[in-house]
Write a protein that holds these residues in place. Sequence first.
Motif, mmCIF file in Angstrom:
data_model
loop_
_atom_site.group_PDB
_atom_site.id
_atom_site.type_symbol
_atom_site.label_atom_id
_atom_site.label_comp_id
_atom_site.label_asym_id
_atom_site.label_seq_id
_atom_site.Cartn_x
_atom_site.Cartn_y
_atom_site.Cartn_z
ATOM 1 N N PHE A 18 -2.931 -11.593 15.137
ATOM 2 C CA PHE A 18 -3.779 -10.985 14.118
ATOM 3 C C PHE A 18 -3.228 -9.621 13.716
ATOM 4 C CE2 PHE A 18 -6.408 -14.396 15.177
ATOM 5 C CZ PHE A 18 -7.527 -14.439 14.366
ATOM 6 N N SER A 19 -2.901 -8.811 14.709
ATOM 7 C CA SER A 19 -2.400 -7.467 14.438
ATOM 8 C C SER A 19 -1.080 -7.502 13.688
ATOM 9 C CB SER A 19 -2.239 -6.711 15.761
ATOM 10 O OG SER A 19 -1.761 -5.410 15.542
ATOM 11 N N SER A 20 -0.175 -8.381 14.093
ATOM 12 C CA SER A 20 1.126 -8.466 13.447
ATOM 13 C C SER A 20 1.021 -8.959 12.015
ATOM 14 C CB SER A 20 2.041 -9.392 14.255
ATOM 15 O OG SER A 20 3.338 -9.418 13.730
ATOM 16 N N ASN A 21 0.140 -9.910 11.752
ATOM 17 C CA ASN A 21 -0.030 -10.393 10.380
ATOM 18 C C ASN A 21 -0.653 -9.336 9.481
ATOM 19 O OD1 ASN A 21 1.092 -12.983 10.428
ATOM 20 N ND2 ASN A 21 -0.745 -13.875 11.337
ATOM 21 N N THR A 22 -1.455 -8.455 10.045
ATOM 22 C CA THR A 22 -1.992 -7.349 9.251
ATOM 23 C C THR A 22 -0.863 -6.478 8.720
ATOM 24 O OG1 THR A 22 -3.974 -7.320 10.644
ATOM 25 C CG2 THR A 22 -3.584 -5.393 9.260
ATOM 26 N N ALA A 23 0.111 -6.183 9.584
ATOM 27 C CA ALA A 23 1.264 -5.388 9.151
ATOM 28 C C ALA A 23 2.116 -6.150 8.149
ATOM 29 C CB ALA A 23 2.097 -4.982 10.364
ATOM 30 N N THR A 24 2.228 -7.464 8.312
ATOM 31 C CA THR A 24 3.046 -8.278 7.408
ATOM 32 C C THR A 24 2.476 -8.297 6.003
ATOM 33 O OG1 THR A 24 3.860 -9.682 9.202
ATOM 34 C CG2 THR A 24 3.910 -10.608 6.996
ATOM 35 N N ILE A 25 1.155 -8.324 5.885
ATOM 36 C CA ILE A 25 0.511 -8.387 4.570
ATOM 37 C C ILE A 25 0.936 -7.214 3.697
ATOM 38 C CG2 ILE A 25 -1.729 -8.132 3.414
ATOM 39 C CD1 ILE A 25 -2.921 -9.847 5.670
ATOM 40 N N ILE A 26 1.024 -6.038 4.274
ATOM 41 C CA ILE A 26 1.331 -4.832 3.507
ATOM 42 C C ILE A 26 2.714 -4.918 2.872
ATOM 43 C CG2 ILE A 26 1.569 -2.316 3.635
ATOM 44 C CD1 ILE A 26 -0.313 -2.345 5.992
ATOM 45 N N GLY A 27 3.658 -5.593 3.557
ATOM 46 C CA GLY A 27 5.042 -5.595 3.106
ATOM 47 C C GLY A 27 5.276 -6.217 1.745
ATOM 48 N N GLY A 28 4.349 -7.048 1.245
ATOM 49 C CA GLY A 28 4.560 -7.697 -0.039
ATOM 50 C C GLY A 28 4.241 -6.836 -1.235
ATOM 51 N N THR A 29 3.833 -5.608 -1.014
ATOM 52 C CA THR A 29 3.378 -4.779 -2.121
ATOM 53 C C THR A 29 4.514 -4.304 -3.014
ATOM 54 O OG1 THR A 29 1.601 -3.996 -0.682
ATOM 55 C CG2 THR A 29 1.969 -2.793 -2.730
ATOM 56 N N LEU A 30 5.583 -3.792 -2.429
ATOM 57 C CA LEU A 30 6.629 -3.126 -3.202
ATOM 58 C C LEU A 30 7.922 -3.919 -3.279
ATOM 59 C CD1 LEU A 30 6.195 0.563 -1.973
ATOM 60 C CD2 LEU A 30 5.165 -0.561 -3.935
ATOM 61 N N ILE A 31 7.915 -5.197 -2.969
ATOM 62 C CA ILE A 31 9.150 -5.968 -3.060
ATOM 63 C C ILE A 31 9.609 -6.026 -4.511
ATOM 64 C CG2 ILE A 31 8.714 -7.394 -1.043
ATOM 65 C CD1 ILE A 31 7.678 -9.554 -2.901
ATOM 66 N N GLY A 32 10.914 -5.873 -4.719
ATOM 67 C CA GLY A 32 11.471 -5.961 -6.058
ATOM 68 C C GLY A 32 11.362 -4.696 -6.874
ATOM 69 N N GLU A 33 10.703 -3.667 -6.332
ATOM 70 C CA GLU A 33 10.571 -2.416 -7.065
ATOM 71 C C GLU A 33 11.817 -1.557 -6.881
ATOM 72 O OE1 GLU A 33 8.248 -1.448 -9.201
ATOM 73 O OE2 GLU A 33 7.381 -3.437 -8.955
ATOM 74 N N LYS A 34 12.107 -0.720 -7.887
ATOM 75 C CA LYS A 34 13.277 0.151 -7.799
ATOM 76 C C LYS A 34 13.112 1.175 -6.683
ATOM 77 C CE LYS A 34 14.548 -0.282 -12.681
ATOM 78 N NZ LYS A 34 14.755 0.436 -13.950
ATOM 79 N N ARG A 35 11.890 1.614 -6.472
ATOM 80 C CA ARG A 35 11.633 2.571 -5.395
ATOM 81 C C ARG A 35 11.143 1.796 -4.176
ATOM 82 N NH1 ARG A 35 10.584 4.864 -10.124
ATOM 83 N NH2 ARG A 35 11.297 6.979 -10.524
ATOM 84 N N LYS A 36 12.070 1.417 -3.365
ATOM 85 C CA LYS A 36 11.747 0.612 -2.190
ATOM 86 C C LYS A 36 11.454 1.518 -1.001
ATOM 87 C CE LYS A 36 15.457 -2.413 -3.768
ATOM 88 N NZ LYS A 36 16.108 -1.376 -4.576
ATOM 89 N N MET A 37 10.677 1.001 -0.080
ATOM 90 C CA MET A 37 10.481 1.709 1.171
ATOM 91 C C MET A 37 11.734 1.597 2.016
ATOM 92 S SD MET A 37 6.651 1.158 2.591
ATOM 93 C CE MET A 37 6.866 -0.601 2.757
ATOM 94 N N LYS A 38 12.101 2.677 2.641
ATOM 95 C CA LYS A 38 13.216 2.633 3.574
ATOM 96 C C LYS A 38 12.794 1.832 4.803
ATOM 97 C CE LYS A 38 15.197 7.047 2.100
ATOM 98 N NZ LYS A 38 15.621 8.411 2.523
ATOM 99 N N LEU A 39 13.790 1.277 5.481
ATOM 100 C CA LEU A 39 13.498 0.455 6.644
ATOM 101 C C LEU A 39 12.814 1.254 7.738
ATOM 102 C CD1 LEU A 39 16.721 -1.742 6.842
ATOM 103 C CD2 LEU A 39 14.486 -2.323 5.875
ATOM 104 N N VAL A 40 13.117 2.542 7.806
ATOM 105 C CA VAL A 40 12.431 3.401 8.779
ATOM 106 C C VAL A 40 10.936 3.443 8.484
ATOM 107 C CG1 VAL A 40 12.222 5.735 9.679
ATOM 108 C CG2 VAL A 40 14.488 4.786 9.217
ATOM 109 N N ALA A 41 10.596 3.492 7.191
ATOM 110 C CA ALA A 41 9.182 3.507 6.810
ATOM 111 C C ALA A 41 8.513 2.184 7.155
ATOM 112 C CB ALA A 41 9.052 3.793 5.315
#
Length: 435
Positions: A118-141
């Motif tokens: 449950f906890s891991s899928n919560t973190a996974t959900i957030i990752g789909g927000t900025l895919i394909g955008e020019k301003r990507k999150m760094k992997l550290v973020a």
Amino acid sequence: MTGNDNLPLCSSYRHEQLQLDFKVGNDFYHDRYTDASAGWVLAASILIFFMKAGFLFVEDAFVSEPSERRRVIISKYLDTCASAIAFWLFGFAVSLGLQPAVLGEDRDYILWFFRFTFSSNTATIIGGTLIGEKRKMKLVAVFLYAFLISSVVHPYVSQQLWSDVGVFSPFKFCNGTVDTVNGKLTIQYTSNHSPSSLFVLDFAGSGAVHLLGGMGGLLLTVCLKIEQKLKDHHKVGRQPQEEMQNSTSMTAKSDDNVPVDVGEQPQQPKNFWKWMYHLGPEHIEYAALGVLILWTTWFAFNCGSTESISGGRNDDPHAFKIYHAIAGRIALNMVVCAGSGGLMAIIVAGFVQLITDADSINTNEIANGILSCLVAITGCCAFVTPWVSFAIGLVAVWFYHLGCYIEYKLDLKDTARVVPVHAWRSLFLSFHCCS
């Protein structure tokens, strides 16, 4: 409070009262489940973990560049590994309210794995927000937000919603006096809580997982919007006139090699339906495969939240024997809700194709419509009737469109529609059982 309808309310608390302690090496282990229920929860946890494959395919459908697709895969690897370590070190202890809030996996290995998914899928959900955008999150973020979500944020929220001491938990009413009288469940209230106290019935994580993940995605989109506004503000007055013209217009050369102005670059469409249902270079087969994977594993997500398939131990005269019926009712409600909402999503997509004169139907929006229905039924899947599930599916699709309209008006960059699917739906239906 009496009656069979109340059985799902204190089922987890009932298992807390039935646990036995024994030694496993140097660990002090708690026997929370019967053998059958342990197998049920473990199998459900494995399928819930496989939901990450569904999220991966859905997000991958919205990008076309090979570098972007590799970035989606790397992000999924990273948030899964980061959430695993974070939940092992801190998350599980926080969710149980242990002091100090470090480790704690030896309390119950199967329960640890179940709550980790449950906890891991919560973190996974957030990752789909900025895919394909020019301003990507760094992997550290990506690592930092996944670690924070799984170590503190989700565990604390789940503690407040599901533990017997949580502020919004219905289990706070149970004081251990849980018994069956004439085949009906009887629960004695504690002296410091009355039946009129506020509580939230979030059976399988509509609020603790989807609302939390969706709001995390909303926070990212708002931060991106603020960053864009600040950068645009600093560019005003400092950009050369020629550069400003080049940034706002496109030029082409005629047959005489003379530059010709061909107008401004395409901006956000003024028509909401064209903006939402535009036909881009997405991989529609990946979205379809991702939704089918999520749809299948979602049954484990919700049905497995009973945390039992056989009730208490066989030597317990008050052991409940109808947990399989609850799981069956959950599955029925999920099928009806997703079915009605899916039909509504297909009808809306077909209607939009007609009014926008598009070449074909946007199947990705149908996929997101089905996902929004599954999110909507998650929190109340054990408490509603099939007819109510049917209505929830119809309403869920329109709330998804409402969420997309809000993003359209605010010009928020949410590539995979994470916020409308997970946040707006859960915000309405996670707490519709509040009392």
